[in-house]
Design a protein around this motif. Structure first.
Motif, PDB file in Angstrom:
ATOM      1  N   VAL A   3       0.830  -1.206   0.000  1.00 59.59           N
ATOM      2  CA  VAL A   3       0.000   0.000   0.000  1.00 59.59           C
ATOM      3  C   VAL A   3       0.864   1.256   0.000  1.00 59.59           C
ATOM      4  O   VAL A   3       0.545   2.238  -0.680  1.00 59.59           O
ATOM      5  CB  VAL A   3      -0.962  -0.023   1.210  1.00 59.59           C
ATOM      6  N   ASP A   4       1.970   1.225   0.731  1.00 54.89           N
ATOM      7  CA  ASP A   4       2.847   2.401   0.793  1.00 54.89           C
ATOM      8  C   ASP A   4       3.461   2.727  -0.561  1.00 54.89           C
ATOM      9  O   ASP A   4       3.578   3.890  -0.937  1.00 54.89           O
ATOM     10  CB  ASP A   4       3.949   2.182   1.825  1.00 54.89           C
ATOM     11  N   GLN A   7       0.799   4.300  -2.682  1.00 56.66           N
ATOM     12  CA  GLN A   7       0.555   5.664  -2.219  1.00 56.66           C
ATOM     13  C   GLN A   7       1.684   6.599  -2.637  1.00 56.66           C
ATOM     14  O   GLN A   7       1.433   7.741  -3.019  1.00 56.66           O
ATOM     15  CB  GLN A   7       0.377   5.691  -0.699  1.00 56.66           C
ATOM     16  N   HIS A  36       0.038  -0.933 -10.753  1.00 57.00           N
ATOM     17  CA  HIS A  36      -0.777  -0.842  -9.529  1.00 57.00           C
ATOM     18  C   HIS A  36      -2.267  -0.971  -9.869  1.00 57.00           C
ATOM     19  O   HIS A  36      -3.004  -1.680  -9.180  1.00 57.00           O
ATOM     20  CB  HIS A  36      -0.521   0.468  -8.797  1.00 57.00           C
ATOM     21  N   LEU A  40      -4.818  -3.860  -8.517  1.00 58.58           N
ATOM     22  CA  LEU A  40      -5.952  -3.509  -7.650  1.00 58.58           C
ATOM     23  C   LEU A  40      -7.308  -3.770  -8.296  1.00 58.58           C
ATOM     24  O   LEU A  40      -8.311  -3.903  -7.601  1.00 58.58           O
ATOM     25  CB  LEU A  40      -5.856  -2.033  -7.255  1.00 58.58           C
ATOM     26  N   LEU A  98      -7.357   2.027  -4.572  1.00 55.92           N
ATOM     27  CA  LEU A  98      -6.746   1.779  -3.273  1.00 55.92           C
ATOM     28  C   LEU A  98      -7.748   1.992  -2.152  1.00 55.92           C
ATOM     29  O   LEU A  98      -7.781   1.222  -1.179  1.00 55.92           O
ATOM     30  CB  LEU A  98      -5.525   2.688  -3.095  1.00 55.92           C
ATOM     31  N   HIS A 101      -9.847  -1.008  -2.089  1.00 53.59           N
ATOM     32  CA  HIS A 101      -9.069  -2.118  -1.520  1.00 53.59           C
ATOM     33  C   HIS A 101      -9.037  -2.025   0.008  1.00 53.59           C
ATOM     34  O   HIS A 101      -9.277  -3.020   0.708  1.00 53.59           O
ATOM     35  CB  HIS A 101      -7.652  -2.086  -2.097  1.00 53.59           C
ATOM     36  N   LEU A 102      -8.767  -0.837   0.535  1.00 51.55           N
ATOM     37  CA  LEU A 102      -8.695  -0.656   1.977  1.00 51.55           C
ATOM     38  C   LEU A 102     -10.070  -0.805   2.629  1.00 51.55           C
ATOM     39  O   LEU A 102     -10.188  -1.351   3.723  1.00 51.55           O
ATOM     40  CB  LEU A 102      -8.083   0.713   2.302  1.00 51.55           C
TER      41      LEU A 102
END
Length: 151
Positions: A3-4, A7, A36, A40, A98, A101-102
């Protein structure tokens, strides 16, 4: 899924600069964001497919997901401004994916917590979306108000 790293790529693409990125930087960033997005996308499709069909949230998510999926074939061209715009849109798409996803990860953790609470401990209902949170708040506020008697 890191994730980092996702981001960082998003932040790099959406950072305001005094001068635009060079061509090779745009290509590298565009390739990273495309990877990415492709990583995702399946999870986001599954999450959207599990939503209640016909709801406003499902419709918005489905249309955004269709747009993101259909844009996967575009490559960088020869126009610098168009390439910058394309990379920025890729970053926005990755940010949305993202978030999905989170949200799905939190929902999976929330479901595990609810199953644990249902086994023995009492649980209170929490909102899984901002709209549901607003609804629960309205219901709780209504319950807390004193009932007036009409005579």
């Amino acid at each position: 899924m890191d994730v980092d790293e996702v981001q960082r790529s998003i932040d790099q693409a959406l950072t305001f600069r005094s001068s635009p990125l060079r061509r090779n930087e745009l290509e590298e960033l565009g390739a990273a964001l495309s990877q990415h997005r492709d990583a995702l996308l399946p999870g986001a499709q599954e999450h959207v497919d599990n939503m209640w069909r016909g709801s406003l949230e499902w419709y918005r998510s489905r249309s955004t997901l269709d747009r993101v999926a259909s844009s996967s074939g575009y490559l960088l061209g020869s126009a610098v401004l168009g390439d910058i715009t394309h990379v920025m849109q890729l970053a926005r798409d990755c940010r949305w994916l993202l978030e999905i996803h989170l949200t799905a990860e939190r929902a999976a953790g929330h479901d595990d917590a609810e199953q644990t609470a249902a086994r023995g401990a009492s649980s209170c209902r929490e909102a899984s979306t901002p709209l549901e949170g607003w609804r629960l708040e309205r219901v709780n506020n209504f319950r807390d108000q004193p009932q007036s008697r009409n005579r």
